[in-house]
Design an enzyme around this catalytic site. Structure first.
Site, mmCIF file in Angstrom:
data_model
loop_
_atom_site.group_PDB
_atom_site.id
_atom_site.type_symbol
_atom_site.label_atom_id
_atom_site.label_comp_id
_atom_site.label_asym_id
_atom_site.label_seq_id
_atom_site.Cartn_x
_atom_site.Cartn_y
_atom_site.Cartn_z
ATOM 1 N N ASP A 169 92.852 30.013 -71.751
ATOM 2 C CA ASP A 169 92.531 29.736 -73.150
ATOM 3 C C ASP A 169 92.372 28.248 -73.420
ATOM 4 O OD1 ASP A 169 92.923 32.430 -73.340
ATOM 5 O OD2 ASP A 169 94.621 32.329 -74.720
ATOM 6 N N ASP A 253 88.306 27.630 -78.071
ATOM 7 C CA ASP A 253 89.195 28.012 -76.972
ATOM 8 C C ASP A 253 88.349 28.079 -75.709
ATOM 9 O OD1 ASP A 253 91.171 28.287 -78.873
ATOM 10 O OD2 ASP A 253 91.697 30.349 -78.346
ATOM 11 N N HIS A 302 87.549 35.289 -77.380
ATOM 12 C CA HIS A 302 87.578 35.182 -75.929
ATOM 13 C C HIS A 302 86.604 36.191 -75.305
ATOM 14 C CE1 HIS A 302 91.885 33.385 -76.410
ATOM 15 N NE2 HIS A 302 90.934 32.610 -76.904
ATOM 16 N N ASP A 304 86.047 37.121 -72.074
ATOM 17 C CA ASP A 304 86.244 37.737 -70.765
ATOM 18 C C ASP A 304 86.810 39.153 -70.767
ATOM 19 O OD1 ASP A 304 88.609 36.692 -71.688
ATOM 20 O OD2 ASP A 304 89.103 35.566 -69.882
ATOM 21 N N CYS A 406 92.845 35.952 -68.030
ATOM 22 C CA CYS A 406 93.493 35.148 -69.070
ATOM 23 C C CYS A 406 94.726 34.410 -68.545
ATOM 24 C CB CYS A 406 93.918 36.033 -70.230
ATOM 25 S SG CYS A 406 92.576 36.853 -71.106
#
Length: 422
Positions: A169, A253, A302, A304, A406
């Site tokens: 992150d 991020d 995010h 992913d 992550c």
């Protein structure tokens, strides 16, 4: 080498630029449209740890930082820590990124530790994950433990911290450069402190170290009246290009970016705004091209667990959050894989994420992947692709908001800078 059309030009590129530009203040319109124009690639150094700054001596051969994509052989990685993890205060940006059924949890426990028993199990799972990575020949580094319950105050806000669990992150490695993301949650303002010892070591080995502009996180960065009452509201707002973060100042991020050599893909999300994307585009040009892609996602945060590039010309695309630009990849010859439905039970707490952490995998190389031991359907998918699965159970660690991708930040992968989109 794949021949892939860049995400620029043509009627689609013009429509995309118009769509985004119309939603920003006039002062931003010009540069937002330019984010859709890929920067012309320049000749890049062939040294995997070479610096372009001629005013300094060449980067030492023992530079420890070098990673250009998500799939080259992994040699060194940072793995996060669950120790001392705290529930973030229930502020407007946290509310916008979490599910309604957990709002009471945040209101009750904000500023306090996550449930102790659950946290203890998560810590044990991540320790085992580190041991398995070491057994696969990967060097593992860890951030420093910090007391995240300490209250802090800036001229613009007060908060407590959260954790150093998800290095993906906050850190983005591009070549031999480590970029510290500015973040967008007030509870994560000082998260970088847990990684500074490691980053200084990497800097002393010859790596480049960049800290993106730190936002004030003043009230103006957030839409204080962001209207969320249902999933339908979220879908409507996301379709309109409305997010809880404004364009008051750059924020992003690192986990909203995903790398494929010279081309880096990013989404505008609840924590990454267009000013942050434009800062990255200018910073990485001309050697890297930053492309905005978008998804049918009611709560983008995010990239992913929505779009995970796992090899040259190979991408996992979440079937529940289809990519609006996916046809460009398909027409270019990419293999687009829709991962199976996650098997995580409905009663398992996921305070900060969805079940689609099942596709949030870590590639150790093109033929090895770290995948959840409970996700048998996902394991079979990889095996059909000829990719060996390294099975690890991190169910309790998932509850803190991340999967294998992550929980890690790859520092060094054995490979060279290539273009997969020319």
């Amino acid at each position: 080498m794949l021949r892939v059309r860049c995400l620029r030009g043509g009627s689609r590129g013009a429509e995309a630029a118009h769509y985004i530009g119309s939603r920003l203040r006039g002062v931003f319109t010009g540069w937002v449209q330019r984010t859709f124009q890929s920067t012309q690639a320049a000749t890049a150094s062939q040294n995997t740890c070479a610096a372009d700054d001629k005013a300094t001596s060449p980067v030492p051969k023992d530079c420890l930082v070098c990673s250009y994509n998500e799939w080259d052989p992994l040699e060194e990685v940072i793995v996060g820590r669950a120790e001392n993890a705290c529930v973030p205060p229930f502020s407007v940006e946290v509310k916008a990124n979490t599910y309604e059924k957990y709002w009471g949890f945040y209101q009750k426990f904000g500023g306090q530790s996550f449930p102790k028993d659950h946290l203890k199990k998560a810590i044990a799972e991540i320790e085992e994950m580190c041991n398995i990575l070491k057994g696969e020949g990967v060097i593992v580094k860890r951030p420093d433990p910090i007391d995240w319950s300490v209250e802090y105050k800036t001229p613009d806000f007060e908060s407590t911290g959260m954790y150093a669990a998800m290095p993906r992150d906050i850190l983005l490695v591009v070549g031999n450069e480590i970029i510290e993301a500015p973040m967008a949650w007030r509870a994560r303002f000082f998260e970088y402190r847990a990684y500074r010892r490691l980053i200084k070591d990497y800097f002393n080995s010859g790596a480049k170290w960049t800290t993106a502009p730190k936002p004030t996180m003043a009230d103006e960065l957030y839409d204080q009246n962001y209207p969320i009452h249902s999933v339908e509201d979220r879908h409507k707002l996301a379709a309109q290009g409305k997010f809880v973060t404004t364009e008051f100042e750059p924020c992003f991020d690192a986990a909203d970016f995903i790398r494929a050599g010279r081309d880096i893909f990013v989404q505008r999300s609840q924590v990454t705004n267009y000013m942050g994307i434009e800062w990255m585009r200018r910073h990485l040009a001309p050697d890297y091209r930053v492309h905005i892609i978008s998804f049918k996602d009611p709560n983008p945060m995010h990239i992913d667990a929505t779009f995970n590039i796992i090899g040259p010309g190979l991408v996992l695309s979440n079937p529940d959050r289809p990519c609006h630009q996916i046809e460009l990849f398909k027409k270019a010859g990419w293999t687009v894989i829709q991962p199976p439905v996650p098997l995580i039970p409905d009663d398992h707490p996921l305070w900060m994420s969805s079940k689609w952490l099942s596709m949030n995998v870590l590639m150790l190389d093109e033929k090895r992947v770290m995948v959840d031991a409970n996700e048998t359907s996902t394991q079979k998918m990889f095996e059909k692709l000829g990719i060996s699965t390294i099975k690890v159970n991190i169910r309790h660690a998932n509850s803190l908001g991340g999967g294998f991708h992550c929980w890690t930040c790859d520092i060094r992968r054995r490979g060279t800078l290539q273009s997969y989109f020319d």
